[in-house]
Motif scaffolding. Structure first.
Motif, PDB file in Angstrom:
ATOM      1  N   TYR A   1       0.817   7.967 -11.041  1.00  0.00           N
ATOM      2  CA  TYR A   1       1.645   8.009  -9.831  1.00  0.00           C
ATOM      3  C   TYR A   1       2.077   9.432  -9.515  1.00  0.00           C
ATOM      4  O   TYR A   1       2.091   9.841  -8.346  1.00  0.00           O
ATOM      5  CB  TYR A   1       2.864   7.101  -9.975  1.00  0.00           C
TER       6      TYR A   1
ATOM      7  N   TYR B   1      -1.706   1.456  -3.670  1.00  0.00           N
ATOM      8  CA  TYR B   1      -1.436   2.840  -3.240  1.00  0.00           C
ATOM      9  C   TYR B   1      -2.284   3.821  -4.037  1.00  0.00           C
ATOM     10  O   TYR B   1      -2.848   4.776  -3.483  1.00  0.00           O
ATOM     11  CB  TYR B   1       0.052   3.170  -3.412  1.00  0.00           C
TER      12      TYR B   1
ATOM     13  N   TYR C   1      -5.856   3.589  -2.914  1.00  0.00           N
ATOM     14  CA  TYR C   1      -6.015   4.200  -1.591  1.00  0.00           C
ATOM     15  C   TYR C   1      -6.091   5.728  -1.717  1.00  0.00           C
ATOM     16  O   TYR C   1      -6.833   6.381  -0.979  1.00  0.00           O
ATOM     17  CB  TYR C   1      -4.857   3.789  -0.677  1.00  0.00           C
ATOM     18  N   THR C   2      -5.340   6.287  -2.663  1.00  0.00           N
ATOM     19  CA  THR C   2      -5.400   7.731  -2.902  1.00  0.00           C
ATOM     20  C   THR C   2      -6.803   8.147  -3.328  1.00  0.00           C
ATOM     21  O   THR C   2      -7.362   9.131  -2.823  1.00  0.00           O
ATOM     22  CB  THR C   2      -4.383   8.130  -3.997  1.00  0.00           C
TER      23      THR C   2
ATOM     24  N   ASP D   1       1.083  11.120  -6.069  1.00  0.00           N
ATOM     25  CA  ASP D   1       2.159  11.611  -5.204  1.00  0.00           C
ATOM     26  C   ASP D   1       1.971  13.101  -4.896  1.00  0.00           C
ATOM     27  O   ASP D   1       2.166  13.543  -3.759  1.00  0.00           O
ATOM     28  CB  ASP D   1       3.504  11.366  -5.886  1.00  0.00           C
TER      29      ASP D   1
ATOM     30  N   PHE E   1       0.825  -1.209   0.000  1.00  0.00           N
ATOM     31  CA  PHE E   1       0.000   0.000   0.000  1.00  0.00           C
ATOM     32  C   PHE E   1       0.860   1.259   0.000  1.00  0.00           C
ATOM     33  O   PHE E   1       0.360   2.361   0.213  1.00  0.00           O
ATOM     34  CB  PHE E   1      -0.934  -0.008   1.218  1.00  0.00           C
ATOM     35  N   GLU E   2       2.145   1.085  -0.250  1.00  0.00           N
ATOM     36  CA  GLU E   2       3.066   2.219  -0.333  1.00  0.00           C
ATOM     37  C   GLU E   2       3.866   2.127  -1.628  1.00  0.00           C
ATOM     38  O   GLU E   2       4.122   1.038  -2.139  1.00  0.00           O
ATOM     39  CB  GLU E   2       4.023   2.230   0.870  1.00  0.00           C
TER      40      GLU E   2
END
Length: 588
Positions: free
Chosen positions: A535, A469, A472-473, A539, A462-463
């Motif tokens: 990504y 990930y 989850y965002t 981020d 999840f990172e």
């Protein structure tokens, strides 16, 4: 809607022209030094020779002309002749607001639409899908979705391996196991049963058993060849068994492809091309395209510009049998007749490059497709284990795709079990969505032609740059939206505002790249470029979320600006994930 780069280039063109320089030097690119600026123009370096001036003098002239422009917050001439550009807040706000109003976030391909056939299945009848089928299905599905988003009429074909010796092997193995079946009674004249005499589990066991037997028993192999010939010549009993094989196989394959969220518009196979083969080959011979070589019929494909020798394409073996190339060429005959596509995209292992070179060149030489036909072979690398070799089971066999999916679902379920606030049923359903995202994103984030290592621990993390990930965002943004609405907010009435801090501007700058990133992914058939963009956006959102009091903001106008920006962020991320064939859950 033009891309930001196009709009900035237009501004620079005007400035270059007004300073007396050719506008061809006004090309703008995203900065490769984001710590110094957001966009840059290096045209002064190239213009220096033409105008016999120091590049910094040209850069100084252009920078001075751009002073006061609302498009830019800052324009800086930097020796020896770079022009560094930072976007103005109003320009950025307005561009994002226009994106938010558009169904495709400003992307347009109007007037350039075409009909495209994407061939990306390649599964064999009577065999289960295994890990070797993953990449063609996952990459092909994304290519199909990207093409459709661009406005093209896209036809996805599974193109099954459903013809040839494997069918004869199954028929004869079935004869040995169940000789009492009416299909093997030469005196039977009635209708054949509608129900298949085997289940998918039995069928999947019959073929490998028959294949092994054929290697040890020449008589059995001879029977299989005879059964194959009878099938291809329309024998009623063999055709009835073949229909059962196809019905049972297709039902199981559809179920497995559905588990991957992969769908096809056509469920055709090699068998559909067979009626076109005799006339196709005869025409090649009559036209002087094909000729005899050691008893076989071949087409020379060598061209003067080739740097290495390429073998001819064999379209009929010396024993009269057709090959894969023959079937693929006949399939093109059918596709041209039924669909007249403007472009073809084939997905297959990159080791088949020679095969497709032979097929494409032969098709054009024989006039099966137009000389200028757009034919693309997208060859992909292998999915390897941590040992760097093609992915296998612990016992060394080829893993079924079904089991791989189950393994990754289980890994996600176990990782998310510690902080669970949902029912068991919802947790398992969510694990399936997240697991599939982990699997697909892990594959698609790599350039298709490259081999990659399948690492279940890394893919389900999840990172970092992983599917979980990213999901989850999106779920975090949905949670913020829900809380805002629960407290009386109206997200639909919020509008994007100018950036209030550096991390908010960074998020904005990442979002405005959507058009150019999508166009690049579309033109290059490159889903991995969408992954890179996703990504970057996720981020940037992480930084903004960390730096900004969103729901706790007391200034309502600021808060509404944040909510509107997050709404666009969520929508763009979900759009890009959908283009990859990835769904998003409501909660995680």
């Amino acid at each position: 809607m033009k891309t930001v780069v196009e709009l900035l280039t237009d501004e620079l063109k005007k400035a270059f022209a007004e300073c007396g320089y050719d506008e061809q030097y006004a090309k703008v690119t995203v900065s490769n030094r984001p710590d110094l600026c957001e966009y840059q123009c290096n045209g002064a370096m190239a213009a220096a020779k033409a105008y016999k001036k120091a590049p910094f003098m040209i850069a100084d002239d252009v920078a001075a002309k751009l002073a006061g422009s609302e498009v830019f917050e800052k324009v800086e001439s930097v020796k020896p002749g770079f022009i560094n550009l930072s976007l103005g807040g109003e320009f950025l706000k307005n561009y994002l607001a226009d994106m938010a109003k558009d169904d495709k976030y400003g992307y347009s391909n109007a007037g350039k639409e075409k009909t495209v056939i994407v061939d990306y299945g390649g599964a064999n009848a009577a065999k289960p899908l295994h890990v070797g089928h993953l990449r063609s299905a996952v990459i092909g599905e994304s290519i199909k979705r990207i093409q459709r988003f661009a406005g093209n009429k896209v036809i996805g074909d599974v193109h099954l391996g459903d013809w040839g010796l494997q069918m004869g092997l199954i028929i004869e193995e079935l004869r040995d196991r169940k000789p009492e079946l009416v299909y093997f009674d030469e005196n039977y004249k009635g209708e054949y049963p509608k129900e298949a005499p085997f289940t998918i589990s039995e069928l999947e066991e019959i073929y490998p058993a028959a294949s092994a037997k054929s290697k040890e028993d020449p008589a059995f192999m001879e029977r299989a060849h005879l059964a194959t010939a009878k099938l291809q010549n329309g024998d009623p009993a063999c055709t009835a068994i073949w229909n059962h094989i196809m019905a049972v196989s297709k039902a199981d394959l559809k179920k497995n492809y559905d588990n991957l969220d992969v769908t096809f518009d056509l469920w055709k196979g090699e068998s559909d091309a067979q009626p076109y083969i005799p006339d196709m080959i005869q025409k090649m011979i009559d036209d002087g395209i094909a000729h005899e070589s050691q008893g076989a019929i071949v087409v020379d494909i060598q061209e003067e510009t080739d740097t290495k020798e390429l073998p001819p394409c064999i379209v009929r073996k010396s024993d009269g049998a057709a090959l894969y190339a023959t079937s693929d060429l006949a399939t093109l005959v059918e596709r041209e007749k039924l669909y007249s596509p403007d472009a073809y995209i084939y997905l297959a292992d990159k080791r088949q490059e020679l095969h497709f070179t032979q097929v494409f060149r032969t098709a054009k030489k024989a006039g099966i497709v137009p000389q200028d036909a757009d034919m693309t072979f997208l060859g992909f690398g292998t999915m390897n284990g941590k040992d760097g070799k093609p992915f296998k089971t612990r016992s060394g066999g080829v893993m079924r795709l079904q089991y791989l999916i189950e393994d990754i679902d289980k890994a996600v379920y176990e990782k998310s079990s510690e902080n669970r606030s949902m029912s068991e049923e919802e947790a398992k359903n969510t694990a399936k969505i997240v697991g599939l995202a982990a699997l697909k994103y892990g594959d698609l984030s790599n350039q298709a032609s490259k081999d990659y290592v399948f690492d279940i621990d890394r893919f389900t993390s999840f990172e970092g740059n992983t599917g979980p990930y990213i999901l989850y965002t999106v779920v975090r943004i949905k949670s913020i939206f829900n809380k805002y609405a629960e407290n009386g907010g109206r997200p639909e009435e919020c509008s994007i505002d100018t950036a209030k801090n550096a991390s908010e501007k960074k998020l904005m700058l990442s979002l405005v790249k959507f058009n150019e990133v999508f166009e690049s992914a579309y033109k290059d058939n490159a889903p991995h470029k969408l992954c890179q963009f996703i990504y970057e956006v996720a981020d940037a959102f992480g930084g903004f979320y960390h730096d900004t009091m969103i729901l706790a903001e007391t200034d309502e106008k600021k808060k509404q600006g944040y909510i509107a920006l997050l709404g666009l962020t969520r929508n763009v991320l979900e759009c890009c994930l959908d283009l990859l064939g990835i769904r998003t859950p409501e909660r995680m």
